[in-house]
Design an enzyme around this catalytic site. Structure first.
Site, mmCIF file in Angstrom:
data_model
loop_
_atom_site.group_PDB
_atom_site.id
_atom_site.type_symbol
_atom_site.label_atom_id
_atom_site.label_comp_id
_atom_site.label_asym_id
_atom_site.label_seq_id
_atom_site.Cartn_x
_atom_site.Cartn_y
_atom_site.Cartn_z
ATOM 1 C CG ASN A 15 -1.941 -1.123 1.114
ATOM 2 O OD1 ASN A 15 -2.322 -1.523 0.023
ATOM 3 N ND2 ASN A 15 -2.369 -1.642 2.249
ATOM 4 N N GLY A 19 1.607 3.331 -3.292
ATOM 5 C CA GLY A 19 0.769 4.525 -3.223
ATOM 6 C C GLY A 19 1.507 5.803 -2.872
ATOM 7 C CE LYS A 218 2.791 8.546 10.724
ATOM 8 N NZ LYS A 218 2.840 7.131 10.469
HETATM 9 N N1 LIG Z 1 -0.510 1.929 4.937
HETATM 10 C C1 LIG Z 1 -0.247 3.040 5.587
HETATM 11 O O1 LIG Z 1 -1.146 3.866 5.837
HETATM 12 C C2 LIG Z 1 1.153 3.349 6.040
HETATM 13 C C3 LIG Z 1 1.517 4.678 6.249
HETATM 14 C C4 LIG Z 1 2.797 4.992 6.712
HETATM 15 C C5 LIG Z 1 3.694 3.968 6.947
HETATM 16 N N2 LIG Z 1 3.331 2.680 6.744
HETATM 17 C C6 LIG Z 1 4.322 1.644 7.025
HETATM 18 O O2 LIG Z 1 4.763 1.037 5.813
HETATM 19 C C7 LIG Z 1 5.077 -0.327 6.026
HETATM 20 C C8 LIG Z 1 4.271 -1.182 5.052
HETATM 21 O O3 LIG Z 1 2.887 -0.947 5.273
HETATM 22 P P1 LIG Z 1 1.811 -1.210 4.134
HETATM 23 O O4 LIG Z 1 0.529 -0.715 4.662
HETATM 24 O O5 LIG Z 1 2.308 -0.771 2.827
HETATM 25 O O6 LIG Z 1 1.789 -2.830 4.174
HETATM 26 P P2 LIG Z 1 1.485 -3.842 2.981
HETATM 27 O O7 LIG Z 1 1.226 -5.142 3.636
HETATM 28 O O8 LIG Z 1 0.450 -3.258 2.071
HETATM 29 O O9 LIG Z 1 2.871 -3.915 2.171
HETATM 30 C C9 LIG Z 1 3.982 -4.598 2.607
HETATM 31 C C10 LIG Z 1 4.626 -5.258 1.395
HETATM 32 O O10 LIG Z 1 5.876 -5.814 1.814
HETATM 33 C C11 LIG Z 1 6.014 -7.061 1.135
HETATM 34 N N3 LIG Z 1 7.012 -7.874 1.817
HETATM 35 C C12 LIG Z 1 6.852 -8.661 2.901
HETATM 36 N N4 LIG Z 1 8.010 -9.310 3.178
HETATM 37 C C13 LIG Z 1 8.897 -8.883 2.254
HETATM 38 C C14 LIG Z 1 10.270 -9.200 2.014
HETATM 39 N N5 LIG Z 1 10.948 -10.063 2.785
HETATM 40 N N6 LIG Z 1 10.896 -8.613 0.967
HETATM 41 C C15 LIG Z 1 10.214 -7.731 0.176
HETATM 42 N N7 LIG Z 1 8.928 -7.405 0.360
HETATM 43 C C16 LIG Z 1 8.281 -7.989 1.386
HETATM 44 C C17 LIG Z 1 4.618 -7.642 1.133
HETATM 45 O O11 LIG Z 1 4.483 -8.695 0.191
HETATM 46 C C18 LIG Z 1 3.792 -6.413 0.812
HETATM 47 O O12 LIG Z 1 3.641 -6.261 -0.582
HETATM 48 C C19 LIG Z 1 4.786 -0.598 7.510
HETATM 49 O O13 LIG Z 1 5.947 -0.405 8.267
HETATM 50 C C20 LIG Z 1 3.783 0.486 7.852
HETATM 51 O O14 LIG Z 1 3.772 0.809 9.209
HETATM 52 C C21 LIG Z 1 2.088 2.333 6.286
HETATM 53 O O1 LIG Z 2 1.234 0.548 9.749
HETATM 54 P P1 LIG Z 2 1.068 0.216 11.220
HETATM 55 O O2 LIG Z 2 0.617 -1.192 11.428
HETATM 56 O O3 LIG Z 2 2.267 0.586 12.025
HETATM 57 O O4 LIG Z 2 -0.118 1.163 11.745
HETATM 58 C C1 LIG Z 2 -1.387 1.131 11.138
HETATM 59 C C2 LIG Z 2 -1.808 2.519 10.731
HETATM 60 O O5 LIG Z 2 -1.961 3.319 11.879
HETATM 61 C C3 LIG Z 2 -0.793 3.179 9.791
HETATM 62 O O6 LIG Z 2 -0.506 2.372 8.686
HETATM 63 C C4 LIG Z 2 -1.271 4.553 9.332
HETATM 64 O O7 LIG Z 2 -2.248 4.421 8.343
HETATM 65 C C5 LIG Z 2 -0.119 5.374 8.828
HETATM 66 O O8 LIG Z 2 0.939 5.383 9.723
HETATM 67 C C6 LIG Z 2 -0.517 6.803 8.487
HETATM 68 O O9 LIG Z 2 0.619 7.538 8.189
#
Ligand SMILES: NC(=O)c1ccc[n+]([C@@H]2O[C@H](COP(=O)([O-])OP(=O)(O)OC[C@H]3O[C@@H](n4cnc5c(N)ncnc54)[C@H](O)[C@@H]3O)[C@@H](O)[C@H]2O)c1
Ligand SMILES: O=P(O)(O)OC[C@@H](O)[C@@H](O)[C@H](O)[C@H](O)CO
Length: 394
Positions: A15, A19, A218
């Site tokens: 994501n 994104g 944050k």
């Molecule tokens: N979604 C949000 O709103 C958001 C916002 C800020 C930060 N984050 C942070 O970003 C990180 C990812 O979150 P996300 O929501 O994108 O999760 P997600 O599950 O959508 O994406 C994670 C991706 O990592 C891949 N992955 C897993 N193991 C792997 C490996 N060994 N090598 C390469 N790729 C691998 C998965 O297949 C997946 O495609 C987390 O640390 C989260 O806290 C997320």
């Molecule tokens: O990604 P995590 O699991 O650490 O936390 C879940 C959500 O709070 C997080 O993904 C938020 O959407 C994000 O941190 C917003 O910037």
């Protein structure tokens, strides 16, 4: 200004990866090579020449089209990935804090093959304090980098911590590679490790000298508020964070928890109280965005990580308690997190359930929260665990 001919390798094509990070790298002129372990996702990326990033909010909807990317399976094509890293300008990742150790070996190999005068810029984009330092620690570990090469390692790689903020919910499985997310974004990166070699040209990054206040603000506002709404919401059978915030009692819990972290942040980082109050109100609005279908299970995912020592609840609550500041609402949220057990599709919630059933309350607090018996918050956490365990036995 766009930089042509630059290449970024991004680990985690999920994501936030597709994104946010890849979108900004693309808009700054980088070719993006995604590295992931999800074979279906890799195939889809390689078969799809473009995807859309769709921003939704009360101001309406806008779209960005992303092109110029490829994907490599890091599990099956390690040598190809090593070569991509050898020739990349930037490596970023958004794989989750617990995955950093698994991506470190291949990054270490790629770095080791680089010429000395052209350091790779490495920025981890995870919700964790010091995530890039953690990744760098794994890369520099003797199992991944020859100790004799460590002295000159800084000539081949530089590491900068970051704080990344944009709500990207789980996507509709029929959306292909398209990503729907909120309009708001913030990406703050420590510029000091890059100062003598030049900071990478990535539009949208706010480069700072001192990241600590940004990442704590944050994590302890956006993520504390988000998780408070999600765990209370889960325990009251709400579907999304938006649904949870329609419940006045849950809204009061979120406001309460964020007031407690506000008090700590203001005192610790000299942040202006009014500014923090405005930030807090903006966050409550953002997490309550009715256009984002953000499921409580996504936001509550990985409860063991979220209950750990430096994370969004125990981190600020332990510090506030030591300073005799109120932590009632943070403790309520911690209790709700301990009750997030056996959730479909969430391995940590199942592990939490096992830990809770096999350990004394004192051992749970030590193992899960990393809190010592001498810390002021310790007895309160033990009481929470006792309560949750007692309810599970009924
Ligand atoms: N979604 C949000 O709103 C958001 C916002 C800020 C930060 N984050 C942070 O970003 C990180 C990812 O979150 P996300 O929501 O994108 O999760 P997600 O599950 O959508 O994406 C994670 C991706 O990592 C891949 N992955 C897993 N193991 C792997 C490996 N060994 N090598 C390469 N790729 C691998 C998965 O297949 C997946 O495609 C987390 O640390 C989260 O806290 C997320
Ligand atoms: O990604 P995590 O699991 O650490 O936390 C879940 C959500 O709070 C997080 O993904 C938020 O959407 C994000 O941190 C917003 O910037």
């Amino acid at each position: 200004m766009a930089v042509m001919g630059k290449k970024a390798v991004h680990f985690g094509a999920g994501n936030i990866g597709r994104g946010f990070v890849a979108c900004f790298l693309h808009n700054s002129g980088y070719e993006v090579v995604f590295a992931d372990v999800n074979g279906d996702l890799i195939d889809k990326i390689n078969a799809t020449p473009s995807y859309r990033v769709i921003e939704v909010g009360s101001e309406g909807t806008s779209e960005n089209t992303i092109t110029n990317y490829r994907a490599i399976n890091s599990r099956t094509h390690e040598e190809d990935l090593v070569e991509e890293i050898r020739t990349a300008d930037v490596v970023t990742c958004s794989v989750g804090p617990n995955i950093l150790k698994f991506i470190a070996p291949v990054i270490a190999k790629g770095i080791d093959r680089r010429a000395d005068e052209n350091p790779l810029h490495v920025i981890a984009c995870e919700n964790a304090i010091g995530a890039t330092d953690t990744l760098a620690g794994f890369i520099k570990d003797a199992r991944n980098t020859d100790p004799e090469r460590l002295e000159s390692h800084h000539m081949r790689a530089r590491y900068a911590n970051s704080a990344i903020d944009r709500i990207v919910p789980a996507q509709d499985p029929n959306a292909g590679l398209d990503v729907t997310l909120e309009k708001f974004f913030e990406w703050v990166v420590d510029k000091t490790p890059f100062e003598d070699v030049g900071i990478p040209s990535i539009e949208g990054i706010n480069w700072v000298d001192n990241l600590a206040p940004f990442i704590e603000r944050k994590l302890y506002t956006v993520n504390t508020g988000h998780a408070t709404a999600a765990y209370h919401g889960y325990n009251r059978r709400k579907r999304t964070v938006f649904d949870a915030l329609q419940d006045k009692q849950i809204m009061a819990e979120v406001r309460g928890a964020l007031t407690e972290t506000k008090n700590l942040l203001v005192a610790k980082h000299n942040i202006d109280e009014e500014a923090q109050l405005a930030y807090m109100n903006k966050i409550i609005k953002r997490i309550g965005n009715p256009h984002l279908e953000d499921a409580v299970e996504r936001v509550g995912r990985a409860p063991l990580r979220k209950l750990s020592r430096k994370e969004r609840f125990v981190g600020p609550a332990a510090e506030a308690a030591e300073n005799n500041m109120p932590i009632k609402y943070l403790l309520d949220a911690i209790e709700m997190t301990f009750r997030f057990q056996d959730v479909e599709g969430d391995d940590e919630s199942k592990e939490l359930s096992t830990i809770m059933s096999e350990n004394t309350p004192e051992d749970v607090v030590a193992k899960v929260c990393g809190i010592q018996t001498t810390e002021k918050i310790y007895p309160q956490l033990v009481d929470i665990v006792k309560r949750v365990q007692a309810d599970s036995e009924e």
